[in-house]
Design a protein around this motif. Structure first.
Motif, PDB file in Angstrom:
ATOM      1  N   PRO B  85     -49.449 -86.753  88.997  1.00 15.04           N
ATOM      2  CA  PRO B  85     -50.662 -85.959  88.776  1.00 15.04           C
ATOM      3  C   PRO B  85     -50.520 -84.583  89.412  1.00 15.04           C
ATOM      4  CG  PRO B  85     -51.058 -87.678  90.417  1.00 15.04           C
ATOM      5  CD  PRO B  85     -49.625 -87.799  90.000  1.00 15.04           C
ATOM      6  N   THR B  86     -51.213 -83.611  88.882  1.00 15.06           N
ATOM      7  CA  THR B  86     -51.111 -82.262  89.446  1.00 15.06           C
ATOM      8  C   THR B  86     -51.732 -82.207  90.839  1.00 15.06           C
ATOM      9  OG1 THR B  86     -51.643 -79.936  89.181  1.00 15.06           O
ATOM     10  CG2 THR B  86     -53.270 -81.478  88.332  1.00 15.06           C
ATOM     11  N   SER B  93     -60.873 -84.124  94.112  1.00 15.12           N
ATOM     12  CA  SER B  93     -60.940 -85.500  93.610  1.00 15.12           C
ATOM     13  C   SER B  93     -61.653 -86.433  94.587  1.00 15.12           C
ATOM     14  CB  SER B  93     -59.526 -86.047  93.382  1.00 15.12           C
ATOM     15  OG  SER B  93     -58.972 -85.477  92.226  1.00 15.12           O
ATOM     16  N   LEU B  94     -62.235 -87.492  94.059  1.00 12.65           N
ATOM     17  CA  LEU B  94     -62.926 -88.462  94.918  1.00 12.65           C
ATOM     18  C   LEU B  94     -61.944 -89.290  95.726  1.00 12.65           C
ATOM     19  CD1 LEU B  94     -64.413 -91.562  93.019  1.00 12.65           C
ATOM     20  CD2 LEU B  94     -62.455 -90.240  92.192  1.00 12.65           C
ATOM     21  N   ALA B  95     -60.699 -89.381  95.280  1.00 13.22           N
ATOM     22  CA  ALA B  95     -59.660 -90.113  95.993  1.00 13.22           C
ATOM     23  C   ALA B  95     -58.335 -89.647  95.423  1.00 13.22           C
ATOM     24  CB  ALA B  95     -59.833 -91.615  95.805  1.00 13.22           C
ATOM     25  N   GLN B  96     -57.203 -90.066  96.018  1.00 17.32           N
ATOM     26  CA  GLN B  96     -55.893 -89.592  95.576  1.00 17.32           C
ATOM     27  C   GLN B  96     -55.077 -90.718  94.942  1.00 17.32           C
ATOM     28  OE1 GLN B  96     -55.303 -86.294  95.589  1.00 17.32           O
ATOM     29  NE2 GLN B  96     -57.350 -86.072  96.462  1.00 17.32           N
ATOM     30  N   ALA B 102     -55.412 -93.755  98.092  1.00 21.79           N
ATOM     31  CA  ALA B 102     -55.520 -92.914  99.292  1.00 21.79           C
ATOM     32  C   ALA B 102     -56.866 -92.206  99.265  1.00 21.79           C
ATOM     33  CB  ALA B 102     -54.386 -91.896  99.357  1.00 21.79           C
ATOM     34  N   ALA B 103     -57.521 -92.215 100.419  1.00 24.54           N
ATOM     35  CA  ALA B 103     -58.872 -91.660 100.473  1.00 24.54           C
ATOM     36  C   ALA B 103     -58.865 -90.149 100.323  1.00 24.54           C
ATOM     37  CB  ALA B 103     -59.532 -92.039 101.799  1.00 24.54           C
ATOM     38  N   ASP B 104     -57.830 -89.498 100.846  1.00 20.29           N
ATOM     39  CA  ASP B 104     -57.836 -88.033 100.831  1.00 20.29           C
ATOM     40  C   ASP B 104     -56.403 -87.498 100.804  1.00 20.29           C
ATOM     41  OD1 ASP B 104     -56.907 -88.433 103.411  1.00 20.29           O
ATOM     42  OD2 ASP B 104     -58.897 -88.164 104.296  1.00 20.29           O
ATOM     43  N   ASN B 212     -63.666 -87.344  89.417  1.00 21.43           N
ATOM     44  CA  ASN B 212     -64.783 -87.816  90.238  1.00 21.43           C
ATOM     45  C   ASN B 212     -65.277 -89.213  89.869  1.00 21.43           C
ATOM     46  OD1 ASN B 212     -65.812 -86.992  87.841  1.00 21.43           O
ATOM     47  ND2 ASN B 212     -67.226 -85.449  88.657  1.00 21.43           N
ATOM     48  N   SER B 213     -64.465 -89.952  89.080  1.00 22.04           N
ATOM     49  CA  SER B 213     -64.823 -91.351  88.819  1.00 22.04           C
ATOM     50  C   SER B 213     -63.588 -92.121  88.379  1.00 22.04           C
ATOM     51  CB  SER B 213     -65.905 -91.460  87.728  1.00 22.04           C
ATOM     52  OG  SER B 213     -65.374 -91.076  86.465  1.00 22.04           O
TER      53      SER B 213
END
Lengths: 326, 326
Positions: B85-86, B93-96, B102-104, B212-213
């Motif tokens: 992913p870019t 993003s809401l997560a990675q 990954a949360a962030d 975001n989802s």
């Protein structure tokens, strides 16, 4: 005398030292648009069949123009036969590649693209890829002033023009050469004196501190290596040229580890020791070695600083990368 | 009302459109020294065991923050399980990762370093390498204000801070959102209207136009692929989360080909067609498809522009790259 050199600092003219090593000249007479196009191509992994390997992969401009790996990684992780020479100051060399098989940067640039062990593309495919990309065609139009024809001649011309900009002036040693006594320490200066008096300078001289002759690796005693590369004999076909290699530049040698055509010397200390014994028949003491190494580190110049290029995107018609094809 | 927003251009306030997509905000509140350190680490292949793969290898900032390959190439040319992913706008993003494991950004950055199929190093080795390099220790001292302790927490902190700077404001569509009627064409605007009216915007909305989802790949009909990745089920362990993926951002989608988690859609035309059928049960006509694609290309923003970092050199004690070890 100095007064006639209008535009040069009188300081430089008055105090320039007469030594077998000369300062690196800054870049001049560059076709900037051609060089900017070449920069994009230098960073473009689409010149490889995988879409993963660019010129910068093995001649990384963040890392002294090398990959800092013993021998390079090619297409499908093939183990390369030889250590990547630095691209920095390579325009100053008498020829390109360790064995000098390319006459100049332009001829060199075409090699890895089509080498099955490196980028594993072909000139035809590389041209097809570049010619399919509107952003490149636009650049080719601007630079070459016609309909934007893309061919390998123009691609390598552009890459070579960019590479000509990759010089590293203003090393501490160059500032010393230009008359600044404080640019290097007494210890480093003693290293330089040893470098001269023990004969290193016989091959490592000139603007690039090397790069201007072919010499045999292992003069006083033979060099032991498992590496299969034959050196200049592969070009000339002469047995006498076995293990003859282009003398590498020592510019930025602090950054271009590991050393020798096989990358077997991991440190400057080791490389200096081996060179002393094999080329000069001289065993440097620990202190002599340390002084020479200290001098060598004064050859690290200003690294090329530039904006990371943004590459024009492929379009639907662009041949796709094929990293995993058999 | 506009008069109370001192410092904002009244133009922007007065004409800002109310739409389900919002303009990308420029970078703010960045720790610049931390980000500059992170930039070096992002470009440093010494974080991989081979010394060849950096974050930038698969999230190439010259190419839309991706590698433009179907699925990525990892250590020893392993074929990766998923499309890179870019990194552009990934802070939104809401997560990675595609499965959001990954949360962030900070948590994400530690993943590939230690993944045997990607950079194949370990956090211990990566820390040892960085801590051995005087130039990095100097940076860590400056940034963290102590003795320059290097640990994985700080390494990933720095990389994440750099990645926060990788936003792409001022896309033509954003200029339209901000009130500039001429920023996009009538044809592109019709594409946007179709994008809204046919339901694409239900998932692709907000600042990142996605991200975001989590949504199921294949709602109206199942998605056919040979790719083995299970999506969010791998994180939650729930069978219901099979083929649930983070909705990818459509920012710079013109640059981030090929598409989907398996990289199987090579063109925007193909991706738009498949999304219409599988997610919305709608077969776009050729003209509708072309209009939507034209709209999607208005989401290409200003790419991050920065100086190519110069990496501090390894020293004799630095653990050596091991690209070819078994």
């Amino acid at each position: 005398m100095a007064a006639t050199f209008i535009g040069l600092a009188p300081f430089a003219v008055a105090d320039m030292r007469s030594e077998p090593i000369q300062p690196v000249s800054p870049v001049k007479e560059i076709n900037l648009a051609l060089s900017e196009l070449g920069k994009k191509l230098y960073f473009d992994p689409r010149l490889s069949v995988s879409g993963f390997i660019s010129c910068n992969s093995c001649h990384n401009l963040s890392m002294g123009g090398t990959d800092n790996i013993k021998t390079s990684i090619g297409h499908k992780w093939q183990e390369g036969p030889i250590n990547s020479p630095t691209v920095l100051n390579s325009s100053l060399s008498l020829a390109q590649f360790w064995d000098g098989r390319a006459a100049d940067l332009k001829e060199q640039a075409g090699g890895p693209i089509a080498n099955p062990g490196e980028m594993a593309s072909s000139h035809t495919l590389a041209v097809d890829v570049v010619a399919s990309i509107p952003g490149y065609v636009h650049d080719f139009k601007q630079v070459f002033g016609d309909s934007g024809t893309v061919n390998i001649d123009r691609i390598t011309d552009a890459i070579a023009e960019f590479e000509k900009t990759l010089v590293t002036p203003n090393a501490p040693f160059d500032r010393w050469l230009l008359g600044d006594d404080r640019a290097i320490s007494q210890y480093e200066l003693e290293g330089y004196k040893l470098f001269k008096s023990s004969g290193c300078v016989a091959c490592h001289n000139g603007e690039a501190v090397g790069g201007n002759s072919f010499q045999k690796m292992g003069i006083m005693e033979p060099y032991q290596t498992r590496n299969q590369v034959e050196g200049r004999a592969a070009v000339t076909g002469k047995d006498a040229d076995r293990f003859m290699f282009k003398v590498p530049t020592l510019r930025n040698v602090e950054l271009t580890y590991p050393y020798f055509h096989d990358g077997e010397a991991e440190t400057l200390t080791e490389a200096t020791d081996i060179m002393g014994r094999l080329q000069l028949g001289r065993k440097f003491t620990e202190e002599e070695n340390a002084k020479i190494v200290a001098f060598l580190k004064t050859l690290t110049g200003e690294q090329p600083q530039f904006m990371m290029p943004i590459l024009p995107p492929s379009v639907d018609q662009t041949p796709k990368p094929r990293p995993f094809d058999e």
